[in-house]
Write a protein that holds these residues in place. Sequence first.
Motif, PDB file in Angstrom:
ATOM      1  N   HIS A   1       0.843  -1.195   0.000  1.00 38.77           N
ATOM      2  CA  HIS A   1       0.000   0.000   0.000  1.00 38.77           C
ATOM      3  C   HIS A   1       0.879   1.247   0.000  1.00 38.77           C
ATOM      4  O   HIS A   1       1.919   1.298   0.664  1.00 38.77           O
ATOM      5  CB  HIS A   1      -0.911   0.009   1.231  1.00 38.77           C
ATOM      6  N   ARG A   2       0.435   2.251  -0.718  1.00 41.43           N
ATOM      7  CA  ARG A   2       1.195   3.489  -0.826  1.00 41.43           C
ATOM      8  C   ARG A   2       0.460   4.615  -0.114  1.00 41.43           C
ATOM      9  O   ARG A   2      -0.774   4.684  -0.136  1.00 41.43           O
ATOM     10  CB  ARG A   2       1.419   3.862  -2.296  1.00 41.43           C
ATOM     11  N   LYS A   3       1.235   5.466   0.519  1.00 42.75           N
ATOM     12  CA  LYS A   3       0.670   6.619   1.207  1.00 42.75           C
ATOM     13  C   LYS A   3       0.357   7.705   0.192  1.00 42.75           C
ATOM     14  O   LYS A   3       1.077   7.878  -0.790  1.00 42.75           O
ATOM     15  CB  LYS A   3       1.681   7.130   2.243  1.00 42.75           C
ATOM     16  N   LYS A   4      -0.729   8.431   0.440  1.00 48.91           N
ATOM     17  CA  LYS A   4      -1.087   9.492  -0.506  1.00 48.91           C
ATOM     18  C   LYS A   4      -0.045  10.613  -0.461  1.00 48.91           C
ATOM     19  O   LYS A   4       0.527  10.933   0.584  1.00 48.91           O
ATOM     20  CB  LYS A   4      -2.471  10.059  -0.186  1.00 48.91           C
ATOM     21  N   ILE A   5       0.209  11.186  -1.606  1.00 47.19           N
ATOM     22  CA  ILE A   5       1.208  12.244  -1.732  1.00 47.19           C
ATOM     23  C   ILE A   5       0.565  13.573  -1.346  1.00 47.19           C
ATOM     24  O   ILE A   5      -0.456  13.976  -1.921  1.00 47.19           O
ATOM     25  CB  ILE A   5       1.759  12.309  -3.165  1.00 47.19           C
TER      26      ILE A   5
END
Length: 704
Positions: free
Chosen positions: A204-208
């Motif tokens: 999962h990627r953190k929102k920029i």
Amino acid sequence: MSQATMIILDIGRIVAYVDEKEEKSFFERAKECAARIIEQKILSQGKNLVGVLLLGSKTTKNSMAVEFDGAFRHIEILAELQTPTWKMIRDLPEKPSNSRGDYFEALLVAADHFKNCAGHGKLASKKIILMTNFIKRPTHVPDGVEEVINGFKDEGFEVNVIGPDIYSKELDSKATELIKQFVEATNGATDTLENIMKYDLLFHRKKITNAIPWNVDLSIGPNIKIPVSSYSRLKDDPAVKSWQKAVKDPVTTTSSTSEAVVKSKEYVNQESGAKVEAADKVQGFQYGQKIIPFSDTDKKTMLYQPGEKCLSVYGFTSADNIKWQNLNGDGLNYVFGRKGDKSAQKAVRCLVECLHELNLVGIVRKVHNNNLNPKMFALMPVIDTNNFVCLSLIGICYKEDIKQMSFPATNLKKHKCSQEQVDAFKELINAMDLTKAYDDTFDDTEAFPIAECVSPTVQYILDCIAFRALNPNKPLPKPRKEIMTLFKVPPLLEENAKKPLEKLKSLFTLTKVEVKKRKNKNVPLDIDQFKIPVGDLQTDNPDIPNMPKIHLPTKDDVNEIKTISTVNPIEDFKVLQSRNKPLSELATEMIKAIESLILNNIDGNYSKALDAMKHLRSEFVKTDPTDYNDWIKKLKAELVDSDKTAVIDLLTEKQVSYILKQENSLSSYEDEHSHEESQMYENDTIPNSTELTISTDVQNMFDD
């Protein structure tokens, strides 16, 4: 602005077959990929819009098919462009259909849907993700394809393809010729399902988010103030910053965010019992047995006031005095000159270069906002190889937070290592070098690179949230293999370290040290741990470890009875009575045993106590019943205070209550309820029951 993504998922019969090289069909793998894309859009908590379009559906559901009769068939808009939800994943079809659609027409339907969703305002990006295996070429390709592609380009669409490699020679070049033009013209991208799931969608990627500056003046002495902006570089944020509370209906097992449990807080005066308004209360602190009020006025005059927000330099010290052990690790900030202020930027650069040349570090006091607690920070220079210049701000621990530890000396003769042992350790360190953890088959040979490793805790929490949303009644799964890999040593390093480890084992002789545990002599005996059949209970049995000898009472031990117990109160009473013990002493012991059986009872069975009372009552019927009646009166008061009023009814039912005048002429009770009114009045006015629970020593203390 929001980022919009339209997913075109092929569910026709051309994606239903299972390839010999794969365990699952293209439909199953593409569905997992689409679900993973939607899941990551949800968990990133960013401004995302997602829509799902089914290619090859049994039904036709799109606005283009209504406008052009006979065209754009077997294309269904499953979910319109909206904020992604878990329902989108649940609504994905479980099985492929027997129909077949045209991916060129699906691209046009997706583009038209973007135009119809003008209510979302201006979009930062418009992405169309096509997921098909390109076995069949488009059937209806008009002559003006170039105009369509130019229209996609002018509208800002980005066409991405997930499936087989469209540039591979194994695919039909005519089937992929059209999609190549869309991808190249719109600056899109293409990749296989395997690579997308293995790399892009693995974690999962953190929102920029754009960094928010904290603007303040950096004060050096009374005359120098530099306008600066501080940005957060490192911060330990939780996996989910805010949770939305919902109330679950136990009947329908559905949760609602519009309902909540209403809680009210009231303040009550303990002396008068009256309610007090929140505005009338005064905060206080307890000092001994007194409560000292502390009003808002006292706070202003007596409490420490940190003042307005600031970033003040207290002084400079050698960088060697700042040890990493004394830094609190509560985040890291970068300080730059204020944006648009060239004088401030030049001043910060000059300060950085001076600190770097003189090997100095600034000690600063920071108050983030007015009247907040002040904190101390170290202001250190940062000069990157790309001429990146700024100041770093990291917190310093106060003296109370630092633990002073003393370690034994290691430069003793018995701890001295030979040169061969030192070389063996160096060999192990070289073998475990993380920068050479993989061979040439990998793009990067370094394992766990800095600023690139994901947090296993955060990844598992987000996995659990996604699993619980899609499987509300199933237990949470264990961490998946990709997360557990983060804890394992790379295989190449593990193989390289075998020989150095064997060499170290041969050079160092280790002796196992057994720590003797202290034996507690006052450990209570647990009889249940000695559950051994009676036939096997032998003194010479080696399987019985230190079996204690338990002396059980026998017939010969009856003469050892000295007082009435709760085990056999009636038998003990008779034995002691046969020894000519006076009734006054026997009654005291019997009453004590009966009260213990009643007041300490937890199973609700009072038969033993009632039988003992019946026997004691029969003895008092023969003599003066006054003591027995007085005891019954006090016992009922205790039962009322102990919430055991049900026992009072049992006393009357078993005929063990007051001894009446008709049974003994010395009794003052003519019937069961003759003294109830006077007894109730006496309990309400004079607390005789209190005398039964408070010792005389305590009473004397209050009298004094």
